[in-house]
Write an enzyme that holds these catalytic residues in place. Structure first.
Site: not given
Ligand code: URA
Length: 212
Positions: A105, A109, A201, A204
């Site tokens: 990302r 932007t 995530d 993770d």
């Molecule tokens: N990416 C992730 O790993 N978790 C989310 O909740 C949103 C995007």
């Protein structure tokens, strides 16, 4: 919900998804459950593969039996969490080719920029399944699919574990021709673009990198 989106609501999938969402689930549990659910998602994503017939002989008699009609497949992992769905897809179709797309990302932007792209050739004659567990804002999914279209892919499907309504809306507007297969459409996104209730995530949790 539009016909373009399939929610795999099988009780086994929903049960496993609940176990995987729990914050106490260890990295190994998370990985195992994602793999198991991935098998069901792949099963659904590939249910229209064409079949032919071959002649075989069982111990009882000769017979004509169905086999996949030679449609070649490519599985494309959107790095890095997409790799968690690659294993189960390859369990289903071990001969498939594999591509990887890295998107990060841009903090100014907020749009995804490409840092890695390695995808087998012949995309136009293949079934291309793009894999990313989390369809959150939809920006990465839209971009990954666009990258595939830009190199000629025609038959594309998108497989995710969870989707946010916001992500689905963005995705179907951008790619109305690409079926989406998911295990759940959750409530919403939070202010950090995490899916609620979600699972945190995905990268993770899959790789054990929280705080790294
Ligand atoms: N990416 C992730 O790993 N978790 C989310 O909740 C949103 C995007």
């Amino acid at each position: 919900m539009t016909e373009q989106v399939t929610v795999v609501d099988h009780p086994l999938v929903q049960h496993k998804l609940t176990l995987l969402r729990r914050k106490e689930a260890s990295t190994s549990e998370f990985r195992k459950l994602l793999r198991e659910i991935g098998l069901f998602l792949g099963y659904e994503a590939l249910r229209d593969l064409p079949l032919g017939k071959i002649q075989i002989e069982t111990p009882v008699c000769p017979t004509e039996a169905p086999v996949l009609a030679g449609k070649k497949l490519t599985f494309i992992s959107v790095l890095r969490a997409g790799d968690g769905l690659l294993g189960p897809m390859l369990d289903l179709v071990p001969s498939a080719r594999v591509g990887q797309i890295g998107l990060a990302r841009d903090e100014e932007t907020l749009q995804p920029t490409k840092y890695f792209f390695k995808v087998p050739k012949d995309t136009s004659s293949r079934v291309n399944v793009v894999l990313d567990p989390m369809l959150a804002t939809g920006h990465s999914a839209v971009r990954a699919v666009q990258e595939m279209k830009d190199i000629g892919a025609k038959d594309i499907r998108f497989v995710c574990l969870l989707a946010a309504p916001e992500g689905i809306k963005t995705f179907v507007e951008a790619h109305p021709d690409v079926p989406v297969i998911t295990a759940s459409i959750d409530e919403r996104l939070d202010e950090n673009a995490y899916i609620v209730p979600g699972l945190g995530d995905a990268g993770d949790r899959l790789f054990g990198t929280k705080g790294a």
